[in-house]
Design a protein around this motif. Structure first.
Motif, mmCIF file in Angstrom:
data_model
loop_
_atom_site.group_PDB
_atom_site.id
_atom_site.type_symbol
_atom_site.label_atom_id
_atom_site.label_comp_id
_atom_site.label_asym_id
_atom_site.label_seq_id
_atom_site.Cartn_x
_atom_site.Cartn_y
_atom_site.Cartn_z
ATOM 1 N N ASP A 105 6.584 7.401 -4.229
ATOM 2 C CA ASP A 105 6.996 6.282 -3.382
ATOM 3 C C ASP A 105 8.410 5.855 -3.744
ATOM 4 O O ASP A 105 8.803 5.874 -4.920
ATOM 5 C CB ASP A 105 6.053 5.086 -3.551
ATOM 6 N N ASP A 106 9.163 5.467 -2.730
ATOM 7 C CA ASP A 106 10.505 4.914 -2.924
ATOM 8 C C ASP A 106 10.787 4.060 -1.696
ATOM 9 O O ASP A 106 10.970 4.580 -0.598
ATOM 10 C CB ASP A 106 11.529 6.048 -3.065
ATOM 11 N N PHE A 107 10.789 2.744 -1.869
ATOM 12 C CA PHE A 107 10.941 1.879 -0.705
ATOM 13 C C PHE A 107 11.742 0.624 -1.046
ATOM 14 O O PHE A 107 11.789 0.173 -2.189
ATOM 15 C CB PHE A 107 9.579 1.482 -0.128
ATOM 16 N N ASP A 108 12.392 0.066 -0.004
ATOM 17 C CA ASP A 108 13.125 -1.177 -0.141
ATOM 18 C C ASP A 108 12.167 -2.361 -0.115
ATOM 19 O O ASP A 108 11.084 -2.296 0.482
ATOM 20 C CB ASP A 108 14.137 -1.324 0.992
ATOM 21 N N ILE A 109 12.582 -3.446 -0.754
ATOM 22 C CA ILE A 109 11.806 -4.685 -0.773
ATOM 23 C C ILE A 109 12.557 -5.734 0.035
ATOM 24 O O ILE A 109 13.761 -5.926 -0.149
ATOM 25 C CB ILE A 109 11.594 -5.172 -2.220
ATOM 26 N N ASP A 151 15.103 -5.538 -4.890
ATOM 27 C CA ASP A 151 15.380 -4.985 -3.568
ATOM 28 C C ASP A 151 14.844 -3.563 -3.368
ATOM 29 O O ASP A 151 14.947 -3.012 -2.284
ATOM 30 C CB ASP A 151 16.877 -5.022 -3.239
ATOM 31 N N ARG A 152 14.238 -2.974 -4.439
ATOM 32 C CA ARG A 152 13.735 -1.607 -4.275
ATOM 33 C C ARG A 152 12.813 -1.239 -5.421
ATOM 34 O O ARG A 152 12.957 -1.741 -6.544
ATOM 35 C CB ARG A 152 14.919 -0.640 -4.235
ATOM 36 N N PHE A 153 11.854 -0.345 -5.119
ATOM 37 C CA PHE A 153 10.936 0.166 -6.135
ATOM 38 C C PHE A 153 10.690 1.653 -5.885
ATOM 39 O O PHE A 153 10.605 2.100 -4.737
ATOM 40 C CB PHE A 153 9.600 -0.587 -6.079
ATOM 41 N N VAL A 203 0.855 -1.184 0.000
ATOM 42 C CA VAL A 203 0.000 0.000 0.000
ATOM 43 C C VAL A 203 0.892 1.235 0.000
ATOM 44 O O VAL A 203 1.881 1.297 0.725
ATOM 45 C CB VAL A 203 -0.924 0.015 1.241
ATOM 46 N N ALA A 204 0.551 2.216 -0.814
ATOM 47 C CA ALA A 204 1.377 3.422 -0.927
ATOM 48 C C ALA A 204 1.100 4.350 0.247
ATOM 49 O O ALA A 204 0.004 4.857 0.403
ATOM 50 C CB ALA A 204 1.071 4.136 -2.245
ATOM 51 N N PHE A 205 2.115 4.599 1.064
ATOM 52 C CA PHE A 205 1.945 5.442 2.239
ATOM 53 C C PHE A 205 2.448 6.866 2.031
ATOM 54 O O PHE A 205 2.051 7.775 2.736
ATOM 55 C CB PHE A 205 2.727 4.848 3.424
#
Length: 373
Positions: free
Chosen positions: A25-29, A219-221, A8-10
């Protein structure tokens, strides 16, 4: 075995990060769950959010807001592959129905782009080709896959700076500039030859899904109207600059590249031209190979940036200028509301971003300069 899960995009719309500027959005997976991701596209159910009607010079036209999808990953060793072929796939979907996807097969060294046919409603290949030598699937190597979505029928895949597209078309169109009561014509416009003529437009997509098998893991998006670059590139401004340029819409000649050999940009490539990601004018500026300039005059715009008519002459004005952290390249104090304004306003007010200047970094640059001379 492939694993998929929902995110979910926070993040708020103008969040800025160490490794990107102005992404939504920019987050690690999590590496343990890194072979599948299903990302719900923000505002996808809002009618014409990403494509709306605007009026300029008393002319109404449909305006598309381009979007950038960034996937980062790596190739792990054979023991983690489970015997499967190494395949990377990513695509835009409306619910369960495909709009546009790419499939990259490391074993065969090939790529294929697929759409959902309007008439038959069957998935079919739109384009295909070979992975070039700049793309390696060796254990330990990193990869990046970008989808640049320019309008409702135009979307370009880029794998490690290789465009998964070919052939261009040239055309002319009326602009919004009025002269002697007539709309002016812009000639020599270049675009990818193949349109994404799928059942649904790219802006009808509700989700972006990417999956992998074999040795490929994510590992990231990152997503938004933005620039992004690999992690762990703090104090490596010139490498960030080169990375973004290689994937940009720059189209340099041999003569221009030769002129750059005596400059810090000696490692620049031609760029990708029509098939590139963002305009080269949005590439970060550097003070040295390590440090970013504390003032960035043209940061990638978003929907909140005012439009400026009269293309193409005024296009460079549609940007942000931002005070910048000299070590990381991110917006100063991670506060874009305070430290970013539209470029025309920035010019009018004479912004210099003195508050973002780091005297310790400045002292280091000064001492290094004295040693060199």
């Amino acid at each position: 075995m492939m694993i998929s899960y929902l995110v979910v995009a926070f993040s708020i719309f103008v969040t800025c990060y160490t490794r990107s500027r102005n992404c939504i959005d920019d987050f690690d997976i999590d590496i343990k769950e890194s072979q599948g991701y299903n990302y719900p596209i923000p505002h996808s159910y809002e009618s014409e959010y990403w494509s709306e009607l605007q009026t300029e010079y008393k002319v109404t036209r449909k305006m598309s807001w381009s979007r950038n999808f960034y996937i980062f990953g790596k190739f792990v060793d054979e023991s983690a592959a489970g015997g499967d072929d190494t395949i990377i796939s990513a695509g835009l979907y409306r619910g369960d129905e495909l709009i546009y996807k790419t499939i990259i097969n490391c074993e065969s060294g090939t790529w294929e782009n697929w759409i959902l046919d309007k008439k038959t409603e069957q998935e079919r290949i739109l384009l295909h080709g070979k992975i070039n030598k700049t793309v390696s699937c060796k254990t330990g190597d990193d990869f990046d896959l970008i989808l640049k979505n320019d309008n409702d029928r135009l979307a370009n895949w880029i794998l490690n700076a290789q465009p998964l597209q070919h052939e261009v078309r040239k055309f002319s169109k009326k602009t919004n500039k009025i002269s002697e009561g007539k709309r002016q014509i812009r000639t020599g416009i270049l675009r990818p030859k193949v349109k994404v003529d799928s059942k649904y437009s790219t802006f009808n997509a509700t989700r972006f899904e990417f999956t992998a098998t074999g040795r490929a893991v994510f590992d990231r998006f990152a997503f938004g109207q933005c620039d992004a670059w690999p992690k762990n590139m703090e104090m490596q401004c010139q490498k960030v600059r080169e990375w973004i340029h290689a994937r940009s819409k720059a189209n340099m000649t041999e003569e221009t590249l030769a002129q750059l050999q005596s400059t810090p940009d000696a490692n620049f490539t031609r760029g990708l031209g029509t098939f590139g990601n963002n305009m080269e004018s949005f590439i970060p500026t550097c003070l040295t190979k390590k440090y970013f300039n504390w003032f960035q005059g043209t940061v990638h715009p978003d929907r909140e940036t005012p439009m400026y008519p009269g293309e193409p002459a005024n296009k460079e004005k549609r940007a942000y200028c931002c005070c910048t952290n000299m070590k990381t390249g991110r917006v100063f104090e991670d506060d874009p509301e305070k430290n970013c304004i539209s470029t025309p306003t920035c010019i009018t007010l004479g912004w210099t971003c003195v508050r973002a200047y780091d005297p310790v970094v400045g002292g280091e640059i000064y001492e290094e300069g004295k040693k060199e001379h």
